[in-house]
Design a protein around this motif. Structure first.
Motif, PDB file in Angstrom:
ATOM      1  N   VAL A 155      34.283  48.523  14.932  1.00  0.00           N
ATOM      2  CA  VAL A 155      34.498  47.391  15.838  1.00  0.00           C
ATOM      3  C   VAL A 155      34.358  47.839  17.292  1.00  0.00           C
ATOM      4  CG1 VAL A 155      36.109  45.597  16.587  1.00  0.00           C
ATOM      5  CG2 VAL A 155      35.934  46.177  14.158  1.00  0.00           C
ATOM      6  N   LEU A 156      35.163  48.804  17.702  1.00  0.00           N
ATOM      7  CA  LEU A 156      35.117  49.218  19.109  1.00  0.00           C
ATOM      8  C   LEU A 156      33.826  49.961  19.449  1.00  0.00           C
ATOM      9  CD1 LEU A 156      38.792  50.353  19.780  1.00  0.00           C
ATOM     10  CD2 LEU A 156      37.667  48.269  20.555  1.00  0.00           C
ATOM     11  N   GLU A 157      33.468  50.962  18.632  1.00  0.00           N
ATOM     12  CA  GLU A 157      32.317  51.785  18.981  1.00  0.00           C
ATOM     13  C   GLU A 157      30.987  51.079  18.758  1.00  0.00           C
ATOM     14  OE1 GLU A 157      32.540  55.738  17.357  1.00  0.00           O
ATOM     15  OE2 GLU A 157      34.481  56.112  18.301  1.00  0.00           O
ATOM     16  N   VAL A 158      30.847  50.344  17.660  1.00  0.00           N
ATOM     17  CA  VAL A 158      29.558  49.724  17.351  1.00  0.00           C
ATOM     18  C   VAL A 158      29.455  48.326  17.968  1.00  0.00           C
ATOM     19  CG1 VAL A 158      28.047  48.921  15.495  1.00  0.00           C
ATOM     20  CG2 VAL A 158      29.284  51.081  15.248  1.00  0.00           C
ATOM     21  N   ARG A 159      30.396  47.451  17.652  1.00  0.00           N
ATOM     22  CA  ARG A 159      30.294  46.058  18.113  1.00  0.00           C
ATOM     23  C   ARG A 159      30.533  45.904  19.614  1.00  0.00           C
ATOM     24  NH1 ARG A 159      33.413  42.905  13.179  1.00  0.00           N
ATOM     25  NH2 ARG A 159      32.354  44.051  11.515  1.00  0.00           N
ATOM     26  N   ARG A 187      30.616  48.559  21.737  1.00  0.00           N
ATOM     27  CA  ARG A 187      29.964  49.692  22.423  1.00  0.00           C
ATOM     28  C   ARG A 187      30.926  50.457  23.320  1.00  0.00           C
ATOM     29  NH1 ARG A 187      24.031  46.998  23.078  1.00  0.00           N
ATOM     30  NH2 ARG A 187      23.900  46.672  20.862  1.00  0.00           N
ATOM     31  N   LYS A 188      32.059  50.807  22.732  1.00  0.00           N
ATOM     32  CA  LYS A 188      33.091  51.551  23.439  1.00  0.00           C
ATOM     33  C   LYS A 188      33.394  52.851  22.689  1.00  0.00           C
ATOM     34  CE  LYS A 188      34.337  49.130  26.998  1.00  0.00           C
ATOM     35  NZ  LYS A 188      34.255  49.740  28.312  1.00  0.00           N
ATOM     36  N   PRO A 189      32.454  53.799  22.703  1.00  0.00           N
ATOM     37  CA  PRO A 189      32.718  55.066  21.999  1.00  0.00           C
ATOM     38  C   PRO A 189      33.856  55.839  22.663  1.00  0.00           C
ATOM     39  CG  PRO A 189      30.696  55.220  23.267  1.00  0.00           C
ATOM     40  CD  PRO A 189      31.167  53.797  23.373  1.00  0.00           C
ATOM     41  N   ASN A 190      34.634  56.491  21.855  1.00  0.00           N
ATOM     42  CA  ASN A 190      35.751  57.321  22.325  1.00  0.00           C
ATOM     43  C   ASN A 190      36.741  56.551  23.192  1.00  0.00           C
ATOM     44  OD1 ASN A 190      34.507  59.644  21.108  1.00  0.00           O
ATOM     45  ND2 ASN A 190      33.124  59.681  22.863  1.00  0.00           N
ATOM     46  N   TYR A 191      36.866  55.267  22.949  1.00  0.00           N
ATOM     47  CA  TYR A 191      37.760  54.425  23.747  1.00  0.00           C
ATOM     48  C   TYR A 191      39.225  54.707  23.425  1.00  0.00           C
ATOM     49  CZ  TYR A 191      39.979  50.289  25.673  1.00  0.00           C
ATOM     50  OH  TYR A 191      40.806  49.455  26.359  1.00  0.00           O
ATOM     51  N   ILE A 192      39.528  54.814  22.132  1.00  0.00           N
ATOM     52  CA  ILE A 192      40.907  55.035  21.683  1.00  0.00           C
ATOM     53  C   ILE A 192      40.846  55.687  20.311  1.00  0.00           C
ATOM     54  CG2 ILE A 192      41.160  52.787  20.543  1.00  0.00           C
ATOM     55  CD1 ILE A 192      44.038  52.706  21.680  1.00  0.00           C
ATOM     56  N   SER A 193      41.891  56.392  19.938  1.00  0.00           N
ATOM     57  CA  SER A 193      41.928  57.030  18.618  1.00  0.00           C
ATOM     58  C   SER A 193      42.545  56.097  17.585  1.00  0.00           C
ATOM     59  CB  SER A 193      42.735  58.328  18.678  1.00  0.00           C
ATOM     60  OG  SER A 193      44.106  58.045  18.860  1.00  0.00           O
ATOM     61  N   SER A 194      42.191  56.316  16.342  1.00  0.00           N
ATOM     62  CA  SER A 194      42.809  55.521  15.279  1.00  0.00           C
ATOM     63  C   SER A 194      44.304  55.821  15.193  1.00  0.00           C
ATOM     64  CB  SER A 194      42.121  55.779  13.937  1.00  0.00           C
ATOM     65  OG  SER A 194      42.147  57.142  13.608  1.00  0.00           O
ATOM     66  N   ASN A 254      42.452  42.562  24.942  1.00  0.00           N
ATOM     67  CA  ASN A 254      41.303  41.653  25.042  1.00  0.00           C
ATOM     68  C   ASN A 254      40.283  41.925  23.937  1.00  0.00           C
ATOM     69  OD1 ASN A 254      42.233  40.199  27.262  1.00  0.00           O
ATOM     70  ND2 ASN A 254      41.235  41.546  28.726  1.00  0.00           N
ATOM     71  N   TYR A 255      39.987  43.199  23.653  1.00  0.00           N
ATOM     72  CA  TYR A 255      39.048  43.530  22.570  1.00  0.00           C
ATOM     73  C   TYR A 255      39.565  43.040  21.218  1.00  0.00           C
ATOM     74  CZ  TYR A 255      36.287  46.493  25.679  1.00  0.00           C
ATOM     75  OH  TYR A 255      35.490  46.956  26.695  1.00  0.00           O
ATOM     76  N   ILE A 256      40.834  43.271  20.961  1.00  0.00           N
ATOM     77  CA  ILE A 256      41.415  42.819  19.688  1.00  0.00           C
ATOM     78  C   ILE A 256      41.336  41.299  19.603  1.00  0.00           C
ATOM     79  CG2 ILE A 256      43.537  42.662  18.322  1.00  0.00           C
ATOM     80  CD1 ILE A 256      44.311  45.439  19.511  1.00  0.00           C
ATOM     81  N   SER A 257      41.685  40.627  20.677  1.00  0.00           N
ATOM     82  CA  SER A 257      41.644  39.157  20.700  1.00  0.00           C
ATOM     83  C   SER A 257      40.231  38.639  20.476  1.00  0.00           C
ATOM     84  CB  SER A 257      42.181  38.636  22.032  1.00  0.00           C
ATOM     85  OG  SER A 257      43.531  39.013  22.200  1.00  0.00           O
ATOM     86  N   GLN A 258      39.250  39.262  21.106  1.00  0.00           N
ATOM     87  CA  GLN A 258      37.855  38.850  20.921  1.00  0.00           C
ATOM     88  C   GLN A 258      37.420  39.078  19.484  1.00  0.00           C
ATOM     89  OE1 GLN A 258      35.668  40.962  23.960  1.00  0.00           O
ATOM     90  NE2 GLN A 258      36.721  39.848  25.596  1.00  0.00           N
ATOM     91  N   TYR A 259      37.809  40.200  18.904  1.00  0.00           N
ATOM     92  CA  TYR A 259      37.502  40.476  17.498  1.00  0.00           C
ATOM     93  C   TYR A 259      38.100  39.399  16.591  1.00  0.00           C
ATOM     94  CZ  TYR A 259      37.812  42.796  12.949  1.00  0.00           C
ATOM     95  OH  TYR A 259      37.751  43.082  11.607  1.00  0.00           O
ATOM     96  N   LEU A 260      39.251  38.878  16.973  1.00  0.00           N
ATOM     97  CA  LEU A 260      39.913  37.835  16.180  1.00  0.00           C
ATOM     98  C   LEU A 260      39.362  36.433  16.459  1.00  0.00           C
ATOM     99  CD1 LEU A 260      43.615  39.085  16.465  1.00  0.00           C
ATOM    100  CD2 LEU A 260      42.099  39.244  14.468  1.00  0.00           C
ATOM    101  N   GLY A 261      38.417  36.339  17.397  1.00  0.00           N
ATOM    102  CA  GLY A 261      37.775  35.053  17.646  1.00  0.00           C
ATOM    103  C   GLY A 261      38.263  34.304  18.876  1.00  0.00           C
ATOM    104  N   PHE A 262      39.031  34.969  19.714  1.00  0.00           N
ATOM    105  CA  PHE A 262      39.533  34.361  20.942  1.00  0.00           C
ATOM    106  C   PHE A 262      38.704  34.862  22.122  1.00  0.00           C
ATOM    107  CE2 PHE A 262      42.931  34.388  17.880  1.00  0.00           C
ATOM    108  CZ  PHE A 262      43.448  33.108  17.980  1.00  0.00           C
TER     109      PHE A 262
END
Length: 107
Positions: free
Chosen positions: A35-39, A41-48, A75-83
């Motif tokens: 989600v973060l790295e591919v969709r 485009r935020k590589p190395n943004y945060i660790s699992s 904001n990224y999580i919200s966008q992933y959820l459709g907001f």
């Protein structure tokens, strides 16, 4: 509101058809790597590990040293959820909480 945001995140991650691992760790890895790295485009943004820390702190309510997620991550999580963003998520979920639930067509 973070509890709801993170709960919905992990629920959606479990439903992802390309997510082969439905564990908490597997879901966090999928979110970071796909989600973060591919969709987004935020590589190395945060660790699992950090995502798991947020889940443990805000959903399970387990004490840990994890701080609060950044506005950008929310904001990224919200966008992933459709907001549109986290503010949109908060507004729509606050409205939902305020509206009385109808039962059998009655309020």
């Amino acid at each position: 509101m973070l509890k709801k945001l993170l709960s919905l995140l992990f629920e959606k991650l479990e439903d992802e058809k390309d997510n082969d691992s439905k564990s908490k760790s597997g879901n966090a890895n999928f979110f970071v790597n796909e989600v973060l790295e591919v969709r987004f485009r935020k590589p190395n943004y945060i660790s699992s590990k950090s995502i798991i820390g947020y889940y443990d702190k805000y959903v399970i309510e387990k004490e840990n040293n994890t701080g609060a997620p950044s506005t950008e991550l929310k904001n990224y999580i919200s966008q992933y959820l459709g907001f549109e963003n986290f503010q949109d998520f908060e507004i729509k979920n606050t409205i939902e909480l305020r509206e009385p639930k109808k039962r059998n067509g009655l309020q």
